[in-house]
Design a protein around this motif. Structure first.
Motif, PDB file in Angstrom:
ATOM      1  N   ASN A   1       0.826  -1.210   0.000  1.00 28.49           N
ATOM      2  CA  ASN A   1       0.000   0.000   0.000  1.00 28.49           C
ATOM      3  C   ASN A   1       0.856   1.255   0.000  1.00 28.49           C
ATOM      4  OD1 ASN A   1      -2.654   1.500   0.575  1.00 28.49           O
ATOM      5  ND2 ASN A   1      -1.404   2.083   2.333  1.00 28.49           N
ATOM      6  N   PHE A   2       1.921   1.234   0.810  1.00 27.45           N
ATOM      7  CA  PHE A   2       2.802   2.408   0.858  1.00 27.45           C
ATOM      8  C   PHE A   2       3.523   2.609  -0.478  1.00 27.45           C
ATOM      9  CE2 PHE A   2       3.121   0.658   5.355  1.00 27.45           C
ATOM     10  CZ  PHE A   2       2.027   1.387   5.791  1.00 27.45           C
ATOM     11  N   LEU A   3       3.928   1.503  -1.116  1.00 22.75           N
ATOM     12  CA  LEU A   3       4.598   1.610  -2.411  1.00 22.75           C
ATOM     13  C   LEU A   3       3.653   2.171  -3.466  1.00 22.75           C
ATOM     14  CD1 LEU A   3       7.086   1.081  -4.147  1.00 22.75           C
ATOM     15  CD2 LEU A   3       6.261  -1.262  -4.494  1.00 22.75           C
ATOM     16  N   ASN A   4       2.401   1.699  -3.475  1.00 23.23           N
ATOM     17  CA  ASN A   4       1.418   2.249  -4.414  1.00 23.23           C
ATOM     18  C   ASN A   4       1.301   3.760  -4.271  1.00 23.23           C
ATOM     19  OD1 ASN A   4       0.884  -0.322  -5.295  1.00 23.23           O
ATOM     20  ND2 ASN A   4      -1.027  -0.547  -4.152  1.00 23.23           N
ATOM     21  N   GLN A   5       1.211   4.209  -3.031  1.00 21.20           N
ATOM     22  CA  GLN A   5       1.014   5.637  -2.780  1.00 21.20           C
ATOM     23  C   GLN A   5       2.227   6.447  -3.222  1.00 21.20           C
ATOM     24  OE1 GLN A   5      -2.048   6.301  -1.590  1.00 21.20           O
ATOM     25  NE2 GLN A   5      -1.656   8.467  -2.037  1.00 21.20           N
ATOM     26  N   LEU A   6       3.427   5.922  -2.976  1.00 20.90           N
ATOM     27  CA  LEU A   6       4.629   6.639  -3.392  1.00 20.90           C
ATOM     28  C   LEU A   6       4.719   6.737  -4.915  1.00 20.90           C
ATOM     29  CD1 LEU A   6       7.236   5.162  -0.877  1.00 20.90           C
ATOM     30  CD2 LEU A   6       6.374   7.509  -0.934  1.00 20.90           C
ATOM     31  N   LEU A   7       4.368   5.658  -5.599  1.00 20.06           N
ATOM     32  CA  LEU A   7       4.400   5.680  -7.062  1.00 20.06           C
ATOM     33  C   LEU A   7       3.337   6.615  -7.620  1.00 20.06           C
ATOM     34  CD1 LEU A   7       4.984   1.890  -7.780  1.00 20.06           C
ATOM     35  CD2 LEU A   7       6.608   3.747  -8.137  1.00 20.06           C
ATOM     36  N   ALA A   8       2.182   6.693  -6.939  1.00 19.57           N
ATOM     37  CA  ALA A   8       1.138   7.605  -7.403  1.00 19.57           C
ATOM     38  C   ALA A   8       1.529   9.065  -7.180  1.00 19.57           C
ATOM     39  CB  ALA A   8      -0.174   7.300  -6.689  1.00 19.57           C
ATOM     40  N   LEU A   9       2.246   9.331  -6.102  1.00 21.06           N
ATOM     41  CA  LEU A   9       2.670  10.704  -5.836  1.00 21.06           C
ATOM     42  C   LEU A   9       3.782  11.146  -6.785  1.00 21.06           C
ATOM     43  CD1 LEU A   9       2.723  10.643  -1.933  1.00 21.06           C
ATOM     44  CD2 LEU A   9       1.020  11.721  -3.397  1.00 21.06           C
ATOM     45  N   SER A  10       4.623  10.205  -7.222  1.00 24.26           N
ATOM     46  CA  SER A  10       5.708  10.514  -8.166  1.00 24.26           C
ATOM     47  C   SER A  10       5.696   9.472  -9.273  1.00 24.26           C
ATOM     48  CB  SER A  10       7.061  10.523  -7.448  1.00 24.26           C
ATOM     49  OG  SER A  10       7.073  11.455  -6.386  1.00 24.26           O
ATOM     50  N   PRO A  11       4.722   9.535 -10.181  1.00 20.09           N
ATOM     51  CA  PRO A  11       4.598   8.495 -11.215  1.00 20.09           C
ATOM     52  C   PRO A  11       5.788   8.499 -12.162  1.00 20.09           C
ATOM     53  CG  PRO A  11       3.122  10.314 -11.667  1.00 20.09           C
ATOM     54  CD  PRO A  11       3.692  10.574 -10.323  1.00 20.09           C
ATOM     55  N   PRO A  12       6.301   7.310 -12.519  1.00 19.80           N
ATOM     56  CA  PRO A  12       7.406   7.233 -13.483  1.00 19.80           C
ATOM     57  C   PRO A  12       6.943   7.693 -14.859  1.00 19.80           C
ATOM     58  CG  PRO A  12       7.151   5.186 -12.249  1.00 19.80           C
ATOM     59  CD  PRO A  12       5.935   5.999 -11.983  1.00 19.80           C
TER      60      PRO A  12
ATOM     61  N   TRP B   1      -0.676   8.430 -12.523  1.00 17.94           N
ATOM     62  CA  TRP B   1      -0.804   8.121 -11.095  1.00 17.94           C
ATOM     63  C   TRP B   1      -2.047   7.298 -10.801  1.00 17.94           C
ATOM     64  CZ3 TRP B   1      -5.133   9.665  -8.520  1.00 17.94           C
ATOM     65  CH2 TRP B   1      -5.895  10.698  -9.082  1.00 17.94           C
ATOM     66  N   LYS B   2      -3.068   7.391 -11.664  1.00 13.98           N
ATOM     67  CA  LYS B   2      -4.275   6.593 -11.452  1.00 13.98           C
ATOM     68  C   LYS B   2      -3.977   5.099 -11.590  1.00 13.98           C
ATOM     69  CE  LYS B   2      -7.137  10.322 -13.362  1.00 13.98           C
ATOM     70  NZ  LYS B   2      -8.119  10.705 -14.398  1.00 13.98           N
ATOM     71  N   GLY B   3      -3.079   4.762 -12.495  1.00 11.78           N
ATOM     72  CA  GLY B   3      -2.730   3.348 -12.672  1.00 11.78           C
ATOM     73  C   GLY B   3      -1.870   2.802 -11.559  1.00 11.78           C
ATOM     74  N   TRP B   4      -0.987   3.664 -11.024  1.00 13.90           N
ATOM     75  CA  TRP B   4      -0.094   3.176  -9.972  1.00 13.90           C
ATOM     76  C   TRP B   4      -0.821   2.913  -8.663  1.00 13.90           C
ATOM     77  CZ3 TRP B   4       4.208   1.247 -11.507  1.00 13.90           C
ATOM     78  CH2 TRP B   4       4.838   1.747 -12.640  1.00 13.90           C
ATOM     79  N   LEU B   5      -1.992   3.468  -8.457  1.00  9.61           N
ATOM     80  CA  LEU B   5      -2.783   3.171  -7.264  1.00  9.61           C
ATOM     81  C   LEU B   5      -3.431   1.792  -7.325  1.00  9.61           C
ATOM     82  CD1 LEU B   5      -4.588   6.528  -6.413  1.00  9.61           C
ATOM     83  CD2 LEU B   5      -2.834   5.365  -5.081  1.00  9.61           C
TER      84      LEU B   5
END
Length: 629
Positions: free
Chosen positions: A47-58, A85-89
């Motif tokens: 869950n934490f990884l999802n949120q970090l990727l959504a906040l800074s999407p590659p 960021w929608k996909g990374w969540l």
């Protein structure tokens, strides 16, 4: 501000979740509840990884790199880069975490995990899987559902209330299991540990309640608050783990937890400092810091696992070599002089435990006798006898001696092991370790094994029956299968017979076939002996009664036991709890704050003491019968 706060909280929570899971697994690799707890922690890290990727999407990658990236990103949709960021969540969801924890609490309750118990965990896994499938399908069909990654309203969908309710329900069921554990095993689950784990479950349950508020009341909840609650659950659970009353090596697990956390933090600081310096010279994306930090924690934990595994394999190999060598020495009994075999045994001890010197002494009516020595200078026996008289040596257990506890010339003696014959006149004295400040637990086990072998030679045991033994048999098994003729001639009770009888204390049929059942003490205690109506079950029950009486004589005093119990109580408590009350070894170790090596050594010495006590009781009964006759 909220973006930075959410980023920091999720980063810290991700690192804590990864490290805590690795810590629990490395300290208890054979316990299923440890692995399930680690899976719960790692699930929350998703869950934490999802949120970090959504906040800074590659950024979107070219097609040639997408081929291998798609194989790595198993839990995200294939068009994740296009969705942003929608996909990374939509990656790994944390719902599995509470179910893994609930499954872990089922094992904590104790006893056999029945099919009825297991069905609850299976139902939880199925419920979570269905919830995730529904969420993924709905979200994939409604990409316009997402509003803002900083608020939990970005994850709502029609079935989310059921999903959130499931988190609350399984958190509550976990609390019930913890309370059952506290009632059934208060030593394993003391009150402070119970409330810490309950607090962790409560924090997770609150996240489910907040999810219901998001859907039902349409109240947007900051993701920072959700991450903060989950981080609090991880930290409280970590403190609960440190409250566990057991030993890791030579340190309490609370101290080991602190040392491990400090070491991991130091490793992280070194890596991040290096990255900070490099970032001043070259442009490095911010995501590199958290990626390197995760890899540093994982590699640091894997190195710890590798070291422990290699140590275990090395010690196992050394133990097998020792037992093989002792087996070879048994074959030499009768072919060589006993003194020569004793010297070879001391050479084996010196090679295995790296001892500087070793002596085998015996007190005889004419004075002290030196039966064998290795790497020992020529010293008058009178001086050695005076040195032994100066020290307060134990008579029934292995003892690690303080420096200069004995007078010269034995002032460098590090370990004393009374050879367990029926008169306790023998002594194995071991010098300091070569190249180390003290002997390890494995070294002390080696000294005791060789001491048992030497005691067998002194008592006149013969190697009858060793031909059928595997060279990889344990030394206990070798001693247990020795001819009992020599022991019987000296009025001794075979330690192997006592150990086997204790293991089957409630199996009267097997006890009736034990060699112990033919002793006078058993006959005296047997119901129906005078009237001639005794059966083999009565004989087995009498063996159990005599064993229980012998164990009770290990009790240092009849008064109340001090809390915590001093070391003098350990032999009695180990045998009473392990055999008379049938408690698990782990629970006994946690209660006495001792390691597994100390537990095994204490149990071995206690069983030898019970054999000697029974021999003395048998001699008294036999003498009384002869006097009466």
């Amino acid at each position: 501000m909220l973006h930075s706060l959410t980023d920091v909280i999720n980063s810290v929570a991700l690192l804590v979740a990864l490290w805590l899971g690795m810590y629990v697994v490395t300290r208890s690799p054979r316990q299923p509840e440890a692995w399930l707890s680690a899976l719960a922690s790692w699930s929350l890290s998703g869950n934490f990884l999802n949120q970090l990727l959504a906040l800074s999407p590659p950024p979107a990658n070219p097609p040639e790199t997408r081929i291998w990236l798609d194989r790595l990103l198993l839990f995200w949709p294939h068009d994740v880069f296009e969705l942003g960021w929608k996909g990374w969540l939509q990656g790994w969801l944390p719902a599995w975490g509470i179910v893994f924890w609930y499954h872990a609490t089922l094992h904590m309750v104790g006893g056999v995990v029945t099919l009825r118990r297991l069905s609850g965990a299976v139902l939880g896994y199925a419920y979570t899987l269905v919830s995730i499938v529904l969420q993924v399908q709905y979200v994939s069909a409604r990409p316009d559902l997402f509003v803002d990654p900083l608020y939990s309203s970005a994850l709502t969908y029609p079935f989310y209330p059921l999903f959130a309710a499931g988190i609350v329900v399984f958190a509550g069921l976990s609390v019930l299991n913890l309370m059952r554990t506290a009632r059934s095993s208060p030593i394993f689950m003391p009150q402070i540990r119970l409330w810490l784990f309950v607090g962790a479950c409560f924090a997770v349950g609150v996240t489910g309640l907040l999810g219901l508020c998001v859907t039902v009341l349409n109240i947007p909840i900051p993701q920072a608050l959700i991450a903060l609650l989950l981080l609090a659950a991880l930290l409280v659970a970590g403190v609960g783990i440190t409250n566990r009353a057991t030993l890791t090596g030579q340190r309490l697990i609370s101290r080991d937890f602190l040392y491990s956390a400090t070491g991991a933090a130091a490793v992280l600081a070194v890596y991040l400092l290096f990255l900070l310096i490099v970032s001043g010279l070259y442009p490095i994306p911010e995501v590199t810091f958290i990626s390197v930090a995760c890899l540093a924690l994982i590699s640091h934990s894997l190195i710890d696992i590798a070291r422990r595994t290699l140590d275990t394999l090395y010690l196992y190999n050394q133990s097998q070599k020792l037992h093989l060598r002792l087996h070879e020495l048994y074959d030499l009994v009768g072919k060589k002089e006993t003194g020569d075999v004793l010297v070879m045994a001391l050479e084996t001890l010196a090679s295995a435990a790296k001892t500087a010197w070793a002596l085998v002494l015996r007190r005889a009516p004419q004075g002290l006798e030196l039966l064998a020595s290795w790497n020992w200078r020529d010293v008058p026996l009178q001086a050695m006898a005076a040195a032994l008289a100066s020290g307060n040596l134990p008579t029934n257990r292995l003892a690690v001696l303080e420096r200069h506890q004995l007078a010269p010339p034995l002032d460098q003696a590090a370990v004393a092991f009374p050879l367990p014959d029926h008169e306790q006149h023998g002594l194995l004295l071991v010098g300091p370790s070569r190249g180390r400040l003290y002997y390890s637990e494995a070294d002390l086990e080696t000294i005791q094994d060789v001491g048992d072998f030497i005691a067998g030679l002194i008592m006149g045991r013969t190697p009858a029956g060793l031909a059928e033994l595997s060279p990889y048999s344990s030394i206990d098994g070798i001693l247990g299968q020795q001819s009992r003729k020599g022991a019987a001639q000296k009025g001794a009770i075979a330690v192997g017979d006592v150990k086997l009888a204790l293991r089957h204390l409630n199996n009267y049929a097997q006890l009736a076939d034990s060699p112990l059942s033919r002793l006078h003490m058993v006959t005296r205690c047997m119901d129906g002996f005078q009237t001639g109506t005794a059966t083999y079950m009565d004989r087995g029950r009498a063996v159990a009664d005599v064993l229980s009486e012998a164990v009770s004589k290990l009790r240092p005093s009849q008064g109340d036991m001090p809390n915590p119990p001093p070391r003098g109580w350990y032999p009695y408590l180990v045998l009473r709890d392990a055999y008379l009350e049938g408690k698990p070894n782990l629970e006994i170790m946690m209660r006495l704050y001792i390691s597994e090596g100390t537990f095994n050594r204490t149990r071995k010495v206690a069983i030898q003491s019970v054999a000697r006590i029974w021999a003395e009781m048998e001699a008294q009964v036999t003498q009384a019968a002869q006097t009466a006759g």
